[in-house]
Scaffold this active site. Structure first.
Site, PDB file in Angstrom:
ATOM      1  N   TYR A 235       0.840  -1.202   0.000  1.00  0.00           N
ATOM      2  CA  TYR A 235       0.000   0.000   0.000  1.00  0.00           C
ATOM      3  C   TYR A 235       0.875   1.252   0.000  1.00  0.00           C
ATOM      4  O   TYR A 235       0.655   2.179  -0.797  1.00  0.00           O
ATOM      5  CB  TYR A 235      -0.919  -0.013   1.218  1.00  0.00           C
ATOM      6  CG  TYR A 235      -1.881   1.153   1.273  1.00  0.00           C
ATOM      7  CD1 TYR A 235      -3.012   1.192   0.476  1.00  0.00           C
ATOM      8  CD2 TYR A 235      -1.656   2.227   2.143  1.00  0.00           C
ATOM      9  CE1 TYR A 235      -3.901   2.256   0.519  1.00  0.00           C
ATOM     10  CE2 TYR A 235      -2.538   3.292   2.205  1.00  0.00           C
ATOM     11  CZ  TYR A 235      -3.657   3.304   1.389  1.00  0.00           C
ATOM     12  OH  TYR A 235      -4.520   4.368   1.440  1.00  0.00           O
ATOM     13  N   ALA A 237       3.928   1.518  -1.016  1.00  0.00           N
ATOM     14  CA  ALA A 237       4.639   1.599  -2.294  1.00  0.00           C
ATOM     15  C   ALA A 237       3.732   2.125  -3.401  1.00  0.00           C
ATOM     16  O   ALA A 237       4.146   2.947  -4.225  1.00  0.00           O
ATOM     17  CB  ALA A 237       5.187   0.221  -2.669  1.00  0.00           C
ATOM     18  N   LYS A 239       1.122   4.097  -3.145  1.00  0.00           N
ATOM     19  CA  LYS A 239       0.811   5.513  -2.945  1.00  0.00           C
ATOM     20  C   LYS A 239       2.012   6.405  -3.247  1.00  0.00           C
ATOM     21  O   LYS A 239       1.860   7.511  -3.784  1.00  0.00           O
ATOM     22  CB  LYS A 239       0.311   5.741  -1.521  1.00  0.00           C
ATOM     23  CG  LYS A 239      -1.020   5.056  -1.222  1.00  0.00           C
ATOM     24  CD  LYS A 239      -2.122   5.518  -2.174  1.00  0.00           C
ATOM     25  CE  LYS A 239      -3.467   4.916  -1.852  1.00  0.00           C
ATOM     26  NZ  LYS A 239      -4.547   5.414  -2.738  1.00  0.00           N
TER      27      LYS A 239
END
Length: 387
Positions: A235, A237, A239
């Site tokens: 998650y 990574a 974003k």
């Protein structure tokens, strides 16, 4: 005898040559060792000079820069963008942040194209948006992880309304588990497809239309793109990837298409209700895992979040941190990254009880009154919208 003499002379020359090379290497090594402290000193002085050279313009121009920013902020507050009659396409619009962004745009009189996989839920949101003032709402069931779906819903929006002014890329899913606990890392390709490519595909197809209207891309990322949060490896990574995608795209597009990046903290939504991909790659609601990561962090009501975000978007903001106190966390990330990483590990990674979800953050959350203060009532039930 002459032959032997020649051989002897040749051998002597070789020995002398070897000795000379050895002495040169020795003295060269001695010279290098002698020069090493000088070289290191010069390197340090050069680095210090570079820092001073970079700091000097900062000191000189920072006041003028902030005067400029304050002036443009005041002007944009007085003369915000009027989205009445404009067309806004929102992905992930069936619940949470996307749903309430739709309501705020509807209140301002915008036409809406709503995208998500759950058609029934989209229909509910469309009815509510129409009641709040949207003059027209188009429901487009689609999957943002599929390129063909993305091209179709962009094309359908333009065909129906005749234009596109704002593209709001919001669709996202969450993952909670430690990296080493994952059964198969390929189970999380879906997350990357939605959280990263689900921003790229619609943007790719929308840019030609947005250039015609001098429109805007609104990318909803996460505070996880800036700060360290344990148990959220993929998650975080995804974003960070989409944040840098927008930063680069802003430079490439110049003023043809404007870009606003929304950086939410903990906001009331299905994600903060505990809807996530588990270590097996299955989607379910797990509030123990949620509490292990979010702990006592206060969750902002989604209606308040959406109201503030759309206001800042219409003011032309490049970045919107909401809740605003997360901007302080970002500054802490820049200045004291090691301390931030240590505190995140302490709160979200290490277990302090028998279960793996018994983190320090969850232990604090379970103290009397903390959950009532930090979590809206909607987050304390595992029920999510069906359809």
């Amino acid at each position: 005898m002459p032959l032997r003499t020649d051989v002897a002379i040749s051998g002597a020359k070789q020995h002398i040559g070897t000795a000379l090379r050895g002495s040169r290497a020795y003295f060269s090594s001695v010279n290098l060792q002698a020069r090493a402290p000088t070289t290191m000193l010069m390197s340090k002085l050069g680095g210090l000079a570079m820092e001073v050279a970079l700091a000097a313009p900062l000191v000189l121009f920072l006041p003028a820069y902030y005067v400029y920013k304050l002036t443009t902020s005041l002007l944009s507050s007085v003369f915000p963008e009027d989205v009445s009659g404009k067309v806004v396409l929102i992905t992930g619009a069936s619940s949470g942040i996307g749903e309430h962004l739709a309501y705020e745009y509807a209140k301002r009189g915008a036409y809406l194209a709503l995208v998500a996989r759950r058609e029934a839920s989209l229909g509910e949101v469309a009815d509510n948006a129409s009641a709040l003032g949207a003059p027209g709402v188009l429901v487009l069931p689609a999957d943002v992880s599929k390129p063909d779906d993305c091209q179709k819903f962009v094309d359908d929006t333009v065909a129906y309304f005749g234009r596109l002014d704002h593209l709001v890329n919001n669709a996202s899913i969450w993952q909670v588990c430690r990296f080493e606990e994952m059964d198969d890392v390929n189970n999380f390709r879906t997350l990357m497809d939605i959280n990263f490519w689900g921003h790229v595909y619609p943007t790719r197809h929308a840019i030609p239309h947005l250039k015609k209207t001098h429109g805007r891309i609104v990318g909803v990322t996460s505070n996880s793109s800036y700060i360290f949060i344990g148990r959220n490896s993929f998650y975080n990574a995804s974003k960070a990837a989409v944040l840098n995608f927008y930063n680069t795209l802003r430079m490439e597009l110049g003023g043809d298409v404007r870009i606003t990046e929304i950086i939410p903290g903990v906001v009331e939504s299905e994600i903060t209700k505990g809807k996530m991909l588990t270590k097996e790659g299955k989607m379910k609601v797990d509030q123990d895992q949620r509490d292990a990561v979010l702990g006592p962090t206060p969750a902002e009501p989604v209606a308040l979040f959406a109201k503030r975000v759309v206001r800042e978007v219409c003011r032309g903001a490049r970045y919107v941190f909401e809740p605003r106190w997360y901007l302080a966390v970002y500054m802490f990330r820049v200045c004291f990254p090691d301390i931030l990483a240590w505190s995140s590990q302490l709160l979200t990674v290490n277990s302090v009880g028998p279960a793996k979800t018994d983190t320090l953050g969850k232990t604090i959350l379970d103290m009397p009154g903390v959950r009532w203060f930090t979590q809206p009532a909607s987050l304390q039930t595992p029920d999510v919208r069906a359809g």
